[in-house]
Design a protein around this motif. Structure first.
Motif, PDB file in Angstrom:
ATOM      1  N   ALA A  53       0.879 -20.005  10.612  1.00 52.07           N
ATOM      2  CA  ALA A  53       0.744 -18.551  10.732  1.00 52.07           C
ATOM      3  C   ALA A  53      -0.549 -18.123  10.050  1.00 52.07           C
ATOM      4  CB  ALA A  53       1.933 -17.847  10.102  1.00 52.07           C
ATOM      5  N   LEU A  54      -1.444 -17.510  10.803  1.00 52.51           N
ATOM      6  CA  LEU A  54      -2.721 -17.049  10.264  1.00 52.51           C
ATOM      7  C   LEU A  54      -2.815 -15.545  10.451  1.00 52.51           C
ATOM      8  CD1 LEU A  54      -3.464 -19.989  11.943  1.00 52.51           C
ATOM      9  CD2 LEU A  54      -5.414 -19.653  10.448  1.00 52.51           C
ATOM     10  N   SER A  55      -3.261 -14.885   9.447  1.00 51.01           N
ATOM     11  CA  SER A  55      -3.404 -13.431   9.534  1.00 51.01           C
ATOM     12  C   SER A  55      -4.536 -12.984   8.628  1.00 51.01           C
ATOM     13  CB  SER A  55      -2.103 -12.729   9.132  1.00 51.01           C
ATOM     14  OG  SER A  55      -1.790 -13.001   7.777  1.00 51.01           O
ATOM     15  N   ASP A  56      -4.938 -11.776   8.874  1.00 51.64           N
ATOM     16  CA  ASP A  56      -5.940 -11.160   8.012  1.00 51.64           C
ATOM     17  C   ASP A  56      -5.354 -11.026   6.611  1.00 51.64           C
ATOM     18  OD1 ASP A  56      -8.260 -10.014   7.274  1.00 51.64           O
ATOM     19  OD2 ASP A  56      -8.142  -8.313   8.637  1.00 51.64           O
ATOM     20  N   LYS A  57      -6.202 -11.118   5.601  1.00 53.55           N
ATOM     21  CA  LYS A  57      -5.707 -10.998   4.230  1.00 53.55           C
ATOM     22  C   LYS A  57      -6.324  -9.779   3.554  1.00 53.55           C
ATOM     23  CE  LYS A  57      -9.119 -14.158   2.172  1.00 53.55           C
ATOM     24  NZ  LYS A  57      -9.290 -15.354   1.306  1.00 53.55           N
ATOM     25  N   ALA A  58      -5.545  -9.172   2.693  1.00 52.77           N
ATOM     26  CA  ALA A  58      -5.989  -7.959   2.009  1.00 52.77           C
ATOM     27  C   ALA A  58      -7.089  -8.292   1.006  1.00 52.77           C
ATOM     28  CB  ALA A  58      -4.816  -7.301   1.294  1.00 52.77           C
ATOM     29  N   ARG A  59      -8.004  -7.354   0.854  1.00 55.45           N
ATOM     30  CA  ARG A  59      -9.017  -7.509  -0.176  1.00 55.45           C
ATOM     31  C   ARG A  59      -8.357  -7.434  -1.550  1.00 55.45           C
ATOM     32  NH1 ARG A  59     -14.286  -6.970   1.684  1.00 55.45           N
ATOM     33  NH2 ARG A  59     -14.526  -5.994   3.736  1.00 55.45           N
ATOM     34  N   GLU A  60      -8.892  -8.196  -2.481  1.00 57.65           N
ATOM     35  CA  GLU A  60      -8.324  -8.196  -3.833  1.00 57.65           C
ATOM     36  C   GLU A  60      -8.394  -6.817  -4.475  1.00 57.65           C
ATOM     37  OE1 GLU A  60     -10.187 -11.127  -6.206  1.00 57.65           O
ATOM     38  OE2 GLU A  60      -9.506 -12.829  -5.007  1.00 57.65           O
ATOM     39  N   SER A  61      -9.406  -6.041  -4.098  1.00 53.26           N
ATOM     40  CA  SER A  61      -9.602  -4.736  -4.744  1.00 53.26           C
ATOM     41  C   SER A  61      -8.880  -3.606  -4.032  1.00 53.26           C
ATOM     42  CB  SER A  61     -11.101  -4.409  -4.809  1.00 53.26           C
ATOM     43  OG  SER A  61     -11.697  -4.516  -3.525  1.00 53.26           O
ATOM     44  N   THR A  62      -8.206  -3.891  -2.892  1.00 58.16           N
ATOM     45  CA  THR A  62      -7.522  -2.819  -2.162  1.00 58.16           C
ATOM     46  C   THR A  62      -6.441  -2.127  -2.999  1.00 58.16           C
ATOM     47  OG1 THR A  62      -7.993  -3.780   0.003  1.00 58.16           O
ATOM     48  CG2 THR A  62      -6.096  -2.314  -0.154  1.00 58.16           C
ATOM     49  N   PRO A  63      -5.548  -2.858  -3.688  1.00 60.42           N
ATOM     50  CA  PRO A  63      -4.553  -2.153  -4.523  1.00 60.42           C
ATOM     51  C   PRO A  63      -5.179  -1.257  -5.576  1.00 60.42           C
ATOM     52  CG  PRO A  63      -3.932  -4.455  -4.209  1.00 60.42           C
ATOM     53  CD  PRO A  63      -5.318  -4.319  -3.682  1.00 60.42           C
ATOM     54  N   GLN A  64      -6.297  -1.696  -6.172  1.00 64.13           N
ATOM     55  CA  GLN A  64      -6.961  -0.867  -7.174  1.00 64.13           C
ATOM     56  C   GLN A  64      -7.492   0.415  -6.534  1.00 64.13           C
ATOM     57  OE1 GLN A  64      -9.963  -3.601  -8.511  1.00 64.13           O
ATOM     58  NE2 GLN A  64      -8.657  -4.466 -10.117  1.00 64.13           N
ATOM     59  N   LEU A  65      -8.048   0.296  -5.321  1.00 61.09           N
ATOM     60  CA  LEU A  65      -8.573   1.463  -4.620  1.00 61.09           C
ATOM     61  C   LEU A  65      -7.463   2.477  -4.359  1.00 61.09           C
ATOM     62  CD1 LEU A  65     -10.647   3.053  -2.889  1.00 61.09           C
ATOM     63  CD2 LEU A  65      -9.967   1.593  -0.971  1.00 61.09           C
ATOM     64  N   LEU A  66      -6.370   2.024  -3.768  1.00 64.21           N
ATOM     65  CA  LEU A  66      -5.295   2.937  -3.396  1.00 64.21           C
ATOM     66  C   LEU A  66      -4.643   3.564  -4.617  1.00 64.21           C
ATOM     67  CD1 LEU A  66      -3.703   0.818  -0.526  1.00 64.21           C
ATOM     68  CD2 LEU A  66      -5.314   2.717  -0.337  1.00 64.21           C
ATOM     69  N   GLU A  67      -4.465   2.781  -5.674  1.00 65.06           N
ATOM     70  CA  GLU A  67      -3.867   3.321  -6.895  1.00 65.06           C
ATOM     71  C   GLU A  67      -4.767   4.382  -7.522  1.00 65.06           C
ATOM     72  OE1 GLU A  67      -3.065   3.967 -10.997  1.00 65.06           O
ATOM     73  OE2 GLU A  67      -4.799   2.803 -10.311  1.00 65.06           O
ATOM     74  N   ALA A 103     -13.297   4.495  -5.048  1.00 62.93           N
ATOM     75  CA  ALA A 103     -12.588   5.394  -5.959  1.00 62.93           C
ATOM     76  C   ALA A 103     -13.465   5.756  -7.153  1.00 62.93           C
ATOM     77  CB  ALA A 103     -11.285   4.742  -6.425  1.00 62.93           C
ATOM     78  N   GLN A 104     -14.237   4.769  -7.647  1.00 64.90           N
ATOM     79  CA  GLN A 104     -15.150   5.063  -8.749  1.00 64.90           C
ATOM     80  C   GLN A 104     -16.191   6.101  -8.323  1.00 64.90           C
ATOM     81  OE1 GLN A 104     -14.953   3.969 -11.882  1.00 64.90           O
ATOM     82  NE2 GLN A 104     -13.104   2.809 -11.446  1.00 64.90           N
ATOM     83  N   ALA A 105     -16.607   6.032  -7.042  1.00 63.45           N
ATOM     84  CA  ALA A 105     -17.580   7.006  -6.549  1.00 63.45           C
ATOM     85  C   ALA A 105     -16.995   8.407  -6.563  1.00 63.45           C
ATOM     86  CB  ALA A 105     -18.032   6.621  -5.144  1.00 63.45           C
ATOM     87  N   SER A 161      -4.785   7.625  -5.412  1.00 61.61           N
ATOM     88  CA  SER A 161      -3.555   8.376  -5.656  1.00 61.61           C
ATOM     89  C   SER A 161      -3.615   9.081  -7.001  1.00 61.61           C
ATOM     90  CB  SER A 161      -2.356   7.424  -5.593  1.00 61.61           C
ATOM     91  OG  SER A 161      -1.164   8.093  -5.911  1.00 61.61           O
ATOM     92  N   ARG A 162      -4.179   8.422  -7.998  1.00 67.11           N
ATOM     93  CA  ARG A 162      -4.290   9.022  -9.328  1.00 67.11           C
ATOM     94  C   ARG A 162      -5.222  10.226  -9.309  1.00 67.11           C
ATOM     95  NH1 ARG A 162      -5.686   4.763 -11.668  1.00 67.11           N
ATOM     96  NH2 ARG A 162      -7.897   5.114 -12.040  1.00 67.11           N
ATOM     97  N   TYR A 163      -6.257  10.190  -8.450  1.00 64.61           N
ATOM     98  CA  TYR A 163      -7.195  11.300  -8.361  1.00 64.61           C
ATOM     99  C   TYR A 163      -6.695  12.406  -7.439  1.00 64.61           C
ATOM    100  CZ  TYR A 163     -10.380   7.931 -10.466  1.00 64.61           C
ATOM    101  OH  TYR A 163     -10.968   7.011 -11.298  1.00 64.61           O
TER     102      TYR A 163
END
Length: 849
Positions: free
Chosen positions: A667-681, A782-784, A684-686
């Motif tokens: 099974a092969l699929s696209d993988k999430a970027r390591e920084s995606t959870p940090q971006l979304l969190e 998000a930092q931007a 949401s905080r902002y």
């Protein structure tokens, strides 16, 4: 500084220098040369009495240099702690000579050598290990003896050597070789035009400020006795002190303040009330009135106020200039660090040659050694190494690059040699595209800055009218003797410097901070719009995910172990350029599999179906289920159904089977970027709402949205549908930030109020987004937003302070409480506070928000 220009020379000589420094014997030892530390040849007797001790030398040159140094007062440099580097050895010289010779080519001579009149030439060299005044003296003496050399100036503070010579009698390579002969590794140093302009601006402003400061202090020496003991001073002495103050004020007004007058005149010619206009009027009025009073011998003089005002104003402008220059993008700095030469690999059988980078063409093969900077964009064809891409992409850690990977100009090769096939040179490189994007952004004026300029223009016009009214009121009804002084104070204290600096200083600092983090603003409005964002529309593939296949699951269906199945599948796909094949090979490599040990007799690629191979007389297939099952498997359909039920949404299945039946399914699929959870969190905080809008199937998008914890997600959306989705949000009052790859997301990027393109795929010069993220760390988005909001707060603080200062200071000046010299200090302090407040954004960009 172009340090990579001499990487080979530095590498060749550094070890020799370190060994000479570390292993050098004490001065009294007879086995080593007293000057350079090299062994003295057997049977050779070159000795001389120095400081009451007998010193031995390896050659007459060292003896002469040591004798000259002692007679010139530099004998202390021969202590145990300090010695001169010895010349590079023969092997290093042979390796370095092609590097030196490359600087004699027309391309590099035009870049580094400045032609003067009378057939003379000048060059700036950067010696690597110049340490003290004796080093500078030795370099000057040694180069000065070369044929044709007219002058040599070595500066220890800047570590630069300026050599001027008759062009027909000397070459650049000979100068570099001569420096290497006395142990100084050097390379030509090029000062860019922007650096030259910056340096000239700083030097000019610093000199004007110095003259104004000195004039202010001297004039105050004469003004203070007048303020405190005027009644006791002889009238003749009092008049002499006034003439002395006039003489000291003349250079301040006509030299230090000349940029103020020229700026005011330029504004008046353009019918624009700039901030220099009231300042120039105030300085001129104070100086003319004081001069008239001095000539007549009666009346008030304001030389102290004039000089103090000019001095503090120039101090504020100098700080502003330093902030503006410090806000420059790191990409321009990187562009100046590209090497001037590179090692080009010729046709087979020919020796490599050192050529100027300007001669490179697409298709050339170059070798980049460890410690060198890549001179052009290309593909790695041999070798593997770690590349430091921090200055180009913002990625702080070196990244692994091997055969088939892209290597970009400006990246630093940290580990091993690489051979690269050149794909793009000069203006076509990614680095050149980044610089072009930044130039485009700098050419546009942000809305806030333009608005501040218009406000300042109206403010100046109002100020001039108010100053005129103040002068009339004082002259007619209050105190005619103080009318001029009060008018000048009103003009000075309310100078809109702080108002005009409030916005551009903050925007420049924030833009520089973002560029250092790998986010390049390509439109002037991007920063101020980012601060108002309420909704963020995100693409999936290539934005929240890597956009490439990865092995996410494996199911064994036969007797063959899972590790062996993966090794076999990777061996069948070895050399494939298909994303699925590369994913399998990468997964096998990560598991430590030896795919080279699998011997295949034949390999046949069936387009759109898969791969068939013969291994030890047995046939195997890898690919689609039906294709693999067609190898005559009895229970193939049952196994296919069983594996299908175990497959997750969005996964691509790759089957492996043989004549005996199915062996495994991957099974092969696209993988999430390591920084995606940090971006979304962080978003949401902002308080920003996140929307996942993708063209993938509804099931796949919903699965990814559930994984990311996103409440708003839609799938199977066309590019036009994405644009309509954003338009609907905008009709509801949302300020939308759209993030995509910049190509298939072009409609949604254009529709949103502000957009960011992930620049890893598309050429930056073609990106239509308002900003480009040059690396894959999407958390910087998000930092931007955070930095944009902080910039908005800083701008409001600056504008608030500027208006508060003027509201308080103008009435005080109009009522005579604040004098002209106090007004000069107040105006300067106001500008300094505004600039210093904006400077905080640079630190925020370095440390995170």
């Amino acid at each position: 500084m172009s340090a990579p220009h001499a990487t080979l020379l530095a590498d060749a000589s550094s070890s020799a220098f370190q060994n000479a420094s570390a292993n050098r014997p004490a001065p009294a030892a007879r086995s080593a040369c007293f000057h350079c530390g090299q062994p003295v040849p057997a049977g050779q007797v070159l000795a001389e009495e120095m400081d009451g001790q007998r010193r031995v030398f390896c050659c007459g040159g060292c003896q002469t240099l040591a004798r000259t140094l002692h007679s010139s007062g530099f004998a202390h440099l021969y202590g145990d702690e300090a010695r001169f580097a010895r010349p590079i050895d023969d092997a290093a010289r042979r390796e370095s000579e092609p590097v030196w010779a490359a600087y004699d080519t027309p391309e590099l001579r035009s870049q580094f050598v400045r032609l003067l009149d009378g057939g003379r030439a000048e060059i700036t060299l950067a010696p690597e290990n110049i340490r003290c005044a004796a080093c500078a003296w030795l370099i000057e003496q040694h180069l000065g003896r070369l044929p044709g050399v007219e002058s040599t100036i070595a500066n220890v503070a800047t570590r630069r050597v300026v050599v001027r010579w008759r062009d027909a009698e000397q070459t650049v390579s000979a100068l570099l070789a001569a420096l290497a002969d006395i142990g100084y590794v050097a390379w030509p140093f090029e000062v860019s035009r922007s650096d030259q302009a910056d340096r000239r601006a700083r030097r000019s402003l610093l000199m004007r400020m110095a003259v104004a400061m000195l004039g202010m202090m001297q004039v105050m020496m004469y003004a203070w006795p007048i303020y405190t003991h005027e009644a006791t001073i002889d009238p003749g002495m009092l008049q002499l002190m006034r003439w002395a103050s006039l003489a000291l004020t003349l250079p301040v007004v006509f030299y230090s303040a000349s940029p103020i007058f020229s700026g005011a005149w330029r504004s008046l010619r353009q019918r624009h009330m700039g901030m220099d206009v009231p300042v120039a009027i105030g300085v001129a009025a104070g100086f003319v009135a004081s001069t008239v009073a001095t000539v007549r011998g009666a009346g008030e003089v304001y030389f102290d106020s004039v000089t103090m005002f000019v001095a503090f104003l120039l101090a504020a402008r100098y700080l502003e200039l330093r902030v503006r220059q410090a806000s420059r993008s790191g990409a321009e700095m990187l562009a100046r660090q590209l090497p001037a030469t590179c090692e080009r690999l010729s046709v087979e059988g020919s020796a490599p040659e050192r050529v100027p980078v300007a001669r490179l063409q697409c298709g050339d093969r170059i070798r980049v050694r460890a410690g060198e900077i890549i001179p052009a964009d290309g593909t790695i064809v041999s070798g593997a190494s770690e590349l430091d891409e921090s200055m180009l992409t913002g990625e702080s850690r070196p990244v692994h690059r091997s055969v088939g990977d892209i290597a970009l100009a400006g990246c630093y090769n940290t580990a091993s040699p690489l051979e690269i096939a050149v794909a793009r040179v000069g203006a076509g490189t990614r680095l050149a595209e980044i610089v072009a994007v930044l130039d485009r952004a700098l050419a546009e004026k942000p809305h806030l800055a333009a608005l501040a300029d218009r406000v300042a223009a109206w403010f100046v016009a109002t100020l001039l009218a108010l100053a005129a009214m103040t002068g009339v009121v004082w002259a007619l009804w209050i105190d005619p003797s103080r009318a001029l002084l009060v008018t000048v104070a009103v003009l000075v204290v309310s100078c809109p410097c702080a108002l005009s600096l409030a916005t551009p200083a903050a925007l420049a600092a924030a833009g520089a901070a973002l560029s250092r983090r790998g986010l390049l603003l390509t439109r002037s409005h991007a920063l101020e719009t980012l601060a108002r964002v309420t909704d963020v529309v995100l693409d999936k593939t290539g934005t929240l995910t890597e956009g490439c296949f990865a092995l996410t699951g494996q199911q064994t269906l036969g007797p063959m172990p899972a590790a062996q199945c993966l090794t076999l599948a990777a061996a069948m796909e070895a050399g494939s350029e298909h994303p699925i094949g590369r994913a399998l090979v990468s997964a096998a490599g990560s598991a430590g599999a030896d795919i080279g040990g699998v011997s295949m007799a034949t390999v046949r690629n069936v387009p759109g179906q898969g791969v068939e191979a013969e291994i030890h007389g047995k046939r195997f297939r890898l690919g689609r289920a039906a294709f693999v099952a067609g190898i005559r498997s009895a229970n193939g359909e049952e196994q296919i159904k069983e594996a299908d039920t175990a497959s997750g949404p969005g996964a691509t299945q790759v089957w492996l089977g043989g004549e005996a039946g199915m062996l495994a399914v991957f099974a092969l699929s696209d993988k999430a970027r390591e920084s995606t959870p940090q971006l979304l969190e962080a978003l949401s905080r902002y308080g920003a709402r996140c929307h996942l809008v993708s063209g993938d199937s509804v099931e796949t998008v919903q699965w990814w949205a559930s994984r990311f914890g996103m409440a708003h997600a839609v799938g199977a959306v066309s590019p036009e549908g994405k644009r309509e989705y954003v338009a609907k949000l905008q009709r509801e009052g949302a300020v939308v930030l759209a993030v995509g790859d910049g190509i298939n997301d072009a409609p949604v990027l254009a529709q949103a109020q502000v957009s960011i393109a992930i620049g890893s795929g598309a050429p930056l010069a073609q990106a239509g987004a308002d900003a480009v993220l040059t690396h894959g760390n999407v958390a910087e988005i998000a930092q931007a937003l955070a930095l944009a909001r902080q910039t908005r707060r800083v701008v409001r603080q600056n504008l608030g302070w500027a208006f508060f200062y003027n509201v308080v200071a103008i009435p005080l000046a109009a009522t005579g409480v604040v004098t002209a010299w106090m007004a000069g200090i107040g105006m300067s302090v106001s500008s300094l506070l505004v600039v210093a407040n904006a400077w905080r954004l640079l630190r925020a960009g370095r440390n995170g928000v």
